[in-house]
Enzyme design. Structure first.
Site, mmCIF file in Angstrom:
data_model
loop_
_atom_site.group_PDB
_atom_site.id
_atom_site.type_symbol
_atom_site.label_atom_id
_atom_site.label_comp_id
_atom_site.label_asym_id
_atom_site.label_seq_id
_atom_site.Cartn_x
_atom_site.Cartn_y
_atom_site.Cartn_z
ATOM 1 N N ASP A 171 6.431 -0.423 4.154
ATOM 2 C CA ASP A 171 5.030 -0.101 3.928
ATOM 3 C C ASP A 171 5.014 1.383 3.533
ATOM 4 O OD1 ASP A 171 2.311 -0.014 3.695
ATOM 5 O OD2 ASP A 171 1.885 -0.903 5.647
HETATM 6 C C1 BGC Z 1 -0.915 -0.580 3.435
HETATM 7 C C2 BGC Z 1 -0.271 -1.695 2.627
HETATM 8 C C3 BGC Z 1 -0.428 -1.396 1.151
HETATM 9 C C4 BGC Z 1 0.186 -0.048 0.858
HETATM 10 C C5 BGC Z 1 0.086 0.356 -0.602
HETATM 11 C C6 BGC Z 1 -0.423 0.787 3.030
HETATM 12 O O1 BGC Z 1 -1.166 1.780 3.639
HETATM 13 O O2 BGC Z 1 -0.654 -0.780 4.810
HETATM 14 O O3 BGC Z 1 -0.847 -2.929 2.949
HETATM 15 O O4 BGC Z 1 0.171 -2.408 0.390
HETATM 16 O O5 BGC Z 1 -0.485 0.942 1.627
HETATM 17 O O6 BGC Z 1 -1.213 0.632 -0.960
#
Ligand code: BGC
Length: 754
Positions: free
Chosen positions: A229
């Site tokens: 993530d």
């Molecule tokens: C989120 C993810 C997301 C990623 C990219 C993170 O903060 O938890 O779900 O895909 O950002 O935007």
């Protein structure tokens, strides 16, 4: 001929290999031009494309795209064929916009209704979440675009999400928090998995080897790559060894350097780096190849699909007769969400689009509706003049429809809710309208359950969740009876926050989130406690009716390696076309003790069938021993005790229409450990040890009961006393040679359980 991945890895320098294991920027992997390795682009998200506009330097400056129903709503469709169609549409949009991997679906379990991100997630039930996710992934990937199923794993709250330690026991993890991922990996082979921010049982998910390697690859056969993530990496070297291949979005070279140094110093075997690069390149080359295909999509058709999915996902929670509305009735729409619906949540899944409102749709269909704002859409603010206008209009109308919901500020990625209430102004106005108008309808726009203190005072409640940009058209069709509501609740709506399973432990102390409720999540908890709820899991009314009959099993007994089929005929007994969701729950009635507790029933099948009035259809389910099983932490495996099970088929978890008994003829007995402290109750209940203990007991009884058999104690108490005695107690009372007898008895018992 293009070089193979193996040849490319051999040709890459150490620096290039380390570089390939992190992003070039927020949304791209790195290219290696000299070897013809392309970069690929990844973008959010689970219900709409959020991809950065070409040429823009702001990662949040995204193109306009179609917003489909968010996970909470899509799940209410109870229809994997539908999430598949939604996935395919998203795949087409992604490809047409040069995106090779879509960052979704999001399948974390709804442990508490307070989790700020529940609107993106599917369910409190892992079976439902897994089937819907598999449909979604198959849809996206059928268009030549990859997915990233997220957030792996036990990421069930936003509070301190970057560091919180989710403490979950093995059975609970395997039975509740992992199966949605497992089903998706096995049924749909996602190209990538996104690890979560949090720690799981002490280790960050981004460096958790049991999770990323032993379970994901070893037990489930995952063959894509794991990405972090955004910013979830803690110790990069540890992470790559644990099975985290790609760091996103990258750390400006800092972690790449750490990988290089670790290889040079011998702290990291270069083969581990090669393996990670191989896994990444397998997907990158595949993605780049598929991206060559021509791509186009029809924006208008995707909008229509979004509206259709929203209509399939609306859940009619209550209806005393105010719905459907009829032409000629005097109808007033109240509440700002009639004009400015809330249809998506805040954070990384936010899609740049505009929605059609219920008022827009009413106008389009020439409906005569009056509109009074009553309360605002973005805050909890009470304006007595507006209130009076609303109440007066409601009183003068035949039906009042109140469009209620949670403002963005109440529910978003990044934070959890602190309570489960709607804004006070809304609860207040609903109560006042209901007091003057018996045909009051409430339409809810929320990403998660809210307390509904007025539920018994209104005629009808329609839950739209966050239904995407087609929300207004869907509402219009459902309210006015052009479509039959056929959504079902993918989660329990409790009466009050205090009833929820992890009320005392959510969101934890800021450092640790203790999953003390274990497997008792969602309906498993409310059913075990026989607790009244506002609306149960699987619930959803319809304008027509369904009759269940002729339920049969293909056999009364299920063999250890076997399967049985269950059939039931379902008929649309009403006057309108509709779709029923036939649900199958399994209950373990064996009476065998289960470590961690036996849950009363578990969803093991569901099918949505469309039926014309009078039409009937035979629905078939297949069950295997795994469907009867719980996860046994001592065995580290799924286990079903032999004996009697109930197959329950019905309209919801609390509206079971047929129950069929099924005998399981498994031969495997549960694991048993015997030592001198084992209670007799356990030994007497087990067929392996019972004869040995009964024999020994006959010799010792008189001494042990201290004459209790002569009326000193009631027989029930005697039985309990026996149950609690341990082998050691039994011998302690046994006079001379006790030690010797105990040793011998233990030997015989060990032989018996071998
Ligand atoms: C989120 C993810 C997301 C990623 C990219 C993170 O903060 O938890 O779900 O895909 O950002 O935007």
């Amino acid at each position: 001929m293009n070089p193979t991945v193996q040849e490319l890895v051999a040709a890459l320098t150490l620096e290039e290999k380390a570089g390939l294991c992190s992003g070039a920027d927020f949304w791209h992997t790195k290219a290696v031009a000299r070897l013809g390795i392309p970069a690929i682009k990844v973008s959010d998200g689970p219900h709409g494309l959020r991809t950065q506009r070409e040429g823009s330097t702001d990662p949040n400056d995204s193109i306009e795209a179609v917003c489909f129903p968010a996970g909470c709503a899509a799940a209410a469709s109870f229809d994997p064929a539908l999430t598949r169609r939604m996935g395919a549409a998203l795949g087409r949009e992604a490809r047409a916009n040069g995106v090779q991997i879509l960052l979704g679906p999001a399948v974390n379990i709804k442990r508490s209704p307070l989790c700020g991100r529940n609107f993106e997630y599917y369910s409190e039930d892992p079976y439902l979440a897994g089937e819907l996710a598999a449909g979604f992934i198959n849809g996206v990937q059928s268009e030549g675009v990859g997915t990233s199923i997220k957030h792996f794993a036990a990421n069930d709250q936003e509070t301190r999400r970057l560091s919180v330690n989710s403490r979950v026991d093995e059975r609970t993890l395997q039975e509740i928090y992992l199966p949605a991922f497992e089903t998706a990996v096995k049924k749909a082979r996602p190209w990538t998995v996104m690890c979560s921010y949090n720690r799981l049982n002490g280790a960050y998910a981004s460096e958790n080897k049991p999770l990323l390697t032993d379970i994901l690859r070893g037990a489930w056969g995952f063959d894509g790559f794991v990405m972090s993530d955004w910013g979830a990496v803690n110790d990069r070297v540890k992470g790559i060894a644990a099975g985290l291949e790609l760091e996103m979005p990258g750390s400006q070279g800092v972690n790449d350097r750490r990988l290089i140094d670790a290889v040079r110093s011998g702290a990291l075997d270069e083969a581990v780096l090669d393996r990670a690069v191989t896994r990444i390149l397998n997907i990158v080359l595949l993605a780049a190849d598929l991206a060559q295909r021509p791509a186009a999509f029809d924006r208008a058709a995707h909008h229509r699909l979004a509206a259709e999915l929203a209509a399939q996902s609306g859940v009619l929670l209550r209806n005393l007769g105010a719905l459907p509305l009829h032409r000629g009735q005097k109808v007033v729409y109240i509440g700002a969400y009639a004009d400015r619906p809330r249809y998506q949540g805040g954070g990384s899944s936010h899609v740049n689009t505009t929605a059609v409102s219920a008022l827009d749709a009413a106008l389009l269909h020439d409906r005569m509706v009056q509109y009074v704002e009553g309360f605002p859409a973005d805050r909890d603010q009470r304006d007595e003049t507006e209130f009076l206008r609303a109440v007066t209009a409601a009183e003068a109308a035949d039906v009042a429809v109140i469009f209620a919901g949670l403002p963005d500020s109440f529910e978003s990625e990044g934070g959890d809710r602190r309570h489960m209430r709607l804004p006070d102004c809304q609860n207040n106005l609903i109560a006042r309208v209901a007091a003057v108008q018996k045909n009051t309808v409430v339409v809810l726009h929320t990403g998660a359950p809210v307390e509904c203190p007025w539920a018994d005072d209104v005629s009808s409640v329609l839950c739209m969740y966050l239904a995407g940009e087609g929300v207004g058209e869907a509402e219009d069709a459902l309210l006015w009876g052009d479509a039959d509501p056929c959504g079902r609740l993918p989660e329990t709506w409790p009466l009050r926050l205090e009833d929820t399973p992890c009320y005392l432990d959510f969101p934890g102390d800021g450092v640790t989130a203790d999953y003390r409720e274990g497997v008792y999540v969602g309906y498993r908890w409310y059913d075990a406690r026989r607790m009244p709820v506002r609306w149960p899991f699987g619930h959803g009314l319809s304008y027509t009716g369904y009759v269940y009959r002729n339920a049969v099993l293909s056999a009364d007994t299920l063999a250890e390696q076997g399967l049985v089929t269950v059939q039931v005929t379902v008929k649309n007994s009403g006057a309108m076309q509709g779709a029923e969701v036939v649900q199958l729950y399994v209950a373990d009635a064996t009476g065998t003790p289960v470590a961690g507790g036996r849950v009363p029933q578990v969803l093991r099948g569901f099918q949505k069938i469309a039926l014309q009035p009078g039409e009937e259809q035979v629905v078939t389910f297949t069950l295997t021993p795994r469907d009867l099983s719980h996860y046994d932490a001592a065995l580290h495996d799924w286990y079903a005790a032999p004996g009697r099970y109930e197959i329950r088929i019905g309209h919801s978890s609390r509206d079971i229409r047929v129950t069929l008994p099924l005998h399981y003829a498994g031969t495997r007995l549960p694991p048993l450990q015997v030592d001198e402290t084992t209670p007799l109750g356990i030994l007497l209940a087990d067929p392996r040890t019972a004869p040995v203990v009964q024999h020994a007991l006959r010799a010792e009884t008189a001494a042990m009961t201290n004459g209790g058999g002569d009326g000193l104690m009631p027989p029930e108490a005697m039985a309990q006393m026996f149950d609690a005695l341990t082998l050691r107690n039994m011998i302690n009372f046994g006079g001379p040679q006790a030690e010797e007898k105990l040793t011998k008895l233990l030997e015989t018992l060990q032989d018996a359980i071998k």
